[in-house]
Design an enzyme around this catalytic site. Structure first.
Site, PDB file in Angstrom:
ATOM      1  N   LYS A 268       0.852  -1.199   0.000  1.00 37.48           N
ATOM      2  CA  LYS A 268       0.000   0.000   0.000  1.00 37.48           C
ATOM      3  C   LYS A 268       0.878   1.236   0.000  1.00 37.48           C
ATOM      4  O   LYS A 268       2.009   1.243   0.491  1.00 37.48           O
ATOM      5  CB  LYS A 268      -0.956   0.015   1.196  1.00 37.48           C
ATOM      6  CG  LYS A 268      -0.311   0.222   2.583  1.00 37.48           C
ATOM      7  CD  LYS A 268      -0.108   1.668   2.986  1.00 37.48           C
ATOM      8  CE  LYS A 268       0.616   1.739   4.338  1.00 37.48           C
ATOM      9  NZ  LYS A 268       1.158   3.074   4.638  1.00 37.48           N
TER      10      LYS A 268
ATOM     11  N   GLY B 210       3.944  -3.945   4.587  1.00 36.73           N
ATOM     12  CA  GLY B 210       4.377  -5.285   4.201  1.00 36.73           C
ATOM     13  C   GLY B 210       3.899  -6.369   5.149  1.00 36.73           C
ATOM     14  O   GLY B 210       3.404  -7.413   4.719  1.00 36.73           O
TER      15      GLY B 210
ATOM     16  N   ASP C 135      -3.423  -1.317  10.076  1.00 34.62           N
ATOM     17  CA  ASP C 135      -3.468  -1.347   8.608  1.00 34.62           C
ATOM     18  C   ASP C 135      -4.106  -2.620   8.053  1.00 34.62           C
ATOM     19  O   ASP C 135      -4.390  -2.699   6.854  1.00 34.62           O
ATOM     20  CB  ASP C 135      -2.054  -1.223   8.017  1.00 34.62           C
ATOM     21  CG  ASP C 135      -1.517   0.196   8.059  1.00 34.62           C
ATOM     22  OD1 ASP C 135      -2.315   1.125   8.283  1.00 34.62           O
ATOM     23  OD2 ASP C 135      -0.300   0.372   7.865  1.00 34.62           O
TER      24      ASP C 135
END
Length: 283
Positions: A11, A102, A137
């Site tokens: 992202k 990640g 996230d």
């Protein structure tokens, strides 16, 4: 043995503002996040024995509780009382601790794959409620489409994202302390964000050049102060022809948006080991 593989996409933050500090010590953010078609290959196999085994192509990367992908599998196994185990292989391309989510995107991929392999038939909302306990996230990474992320990042509203452009990712290979950045932003004169609604409006009308004015990451000035390599990479991206440059998340990965397709071999020569990938936005 049932086995599935998926691409856990990186992202980028097209907009990032820290809008307040909460009583629990976390910070409220306002961010536009979007995935790109570059990431890690995640393979999950169902095993008859109950163990969770994680392997990876990166020497030294944790393969136990210290890896969020392991914790994601453990969470799914315990929450749904699954008797089987899982063999998980992470083929990493996303730099570690680099502002590209990640770890979170690996965890999201593991949750998606276990949901499918074990036929749990969980909705996004059900997966998200579990995923946020792993990291802020993770809900966005489970969602996978451009979104305005609020709260600690778990409240998602679909928004238009980048489409017809190229995203060049570069990383200086240095660590940036997210805690240090948040502490600096709690000071008397924190950097000001842009107009997120104007940004959303411009993107919706495909006015990308106009949108650049509000593509702001308030963490970037602090990160550049403590890590000069970030500022140097941003300048190099501009010199390479990027139409807009910024840092992703708390760094240290930087990205350049190119309206015209860049030459990969030239970028590899220019950035050397700092070059990560040329990617396309995922809508």
């Amino acid at each position: 043995m049932k086995e599935l593989t998926m691409l856990a996409k990186a992202k980028i933050n097209l907009y990032l503002d820290v809008v307040g500090k909460r009583s629990d010590g976390y910070h409220d953010i306002e961010s536009i996040m979007q995935m790109v078609d570059f990431g890690d290959d995640i393979t999950v196999s169902v095993t008859e024995t109950p163990e969770i085994i994680v392997t990876t192509n990166i020497p030294g990367l944790p393969v136990d509780e210290g890896n969020i992908a392991y914790r994601a599998a453990k969470l799914m196994k315990e929450h749904f009382e699954l008797s089987c185990g899982f063999s998980i292989h992470l083929h990493k391309r996303i730099p570690v601790a680099a502002g590209l989510a990640g770890g979170s995107t690996n965890a999201a991929a593991v949750m998606h794959l276990i949901n499918e392999l074990c036929e749990l038939k969980l909705s996004f909302e059900e997966l998200s409620a579990l995923g946020v306990t792993l990291g802020a996230d993770v809900p966005f990474c489970l969602y996978g489409k451009p979104a305005l992320c609020e709260g600690i990042g778990e409240r998602l509203t679909p928004v238009p994202g980048l489409s017809d452009c190229y995203v060049v990712l570069v990383n200086p290979g240095v660590g940036v302390s997210t805690g240090m950045i948040y502490k600096a932003l709690d000071g008397e004169n924190p950097p000001k964000g842009g107009d997120v609604q104007k940004f959303i409006s411009d993107i919706a009308e495909q006015k990308l050049t106009a949108a650049f004015a509000n593509m702001i990451n308030v963490m970037e000035p602090v990160a550049k102060e403590h890590c000069p390599e970030i500022g140097e990479l941003l300048l190099k991206l501009k010199d390479a022809g990027a139409d807009h440059v910024m840092m992703s998340g708390s760094g240290a990965t930087c990205f350049g948006i190119f309206l015209n397709e860049p030459n990969q071999s030239e970028l590899e020569k220019r950035f050397g080991k700092d070059f990560v990938a040329i990617a396309k936005p995922v809508e």
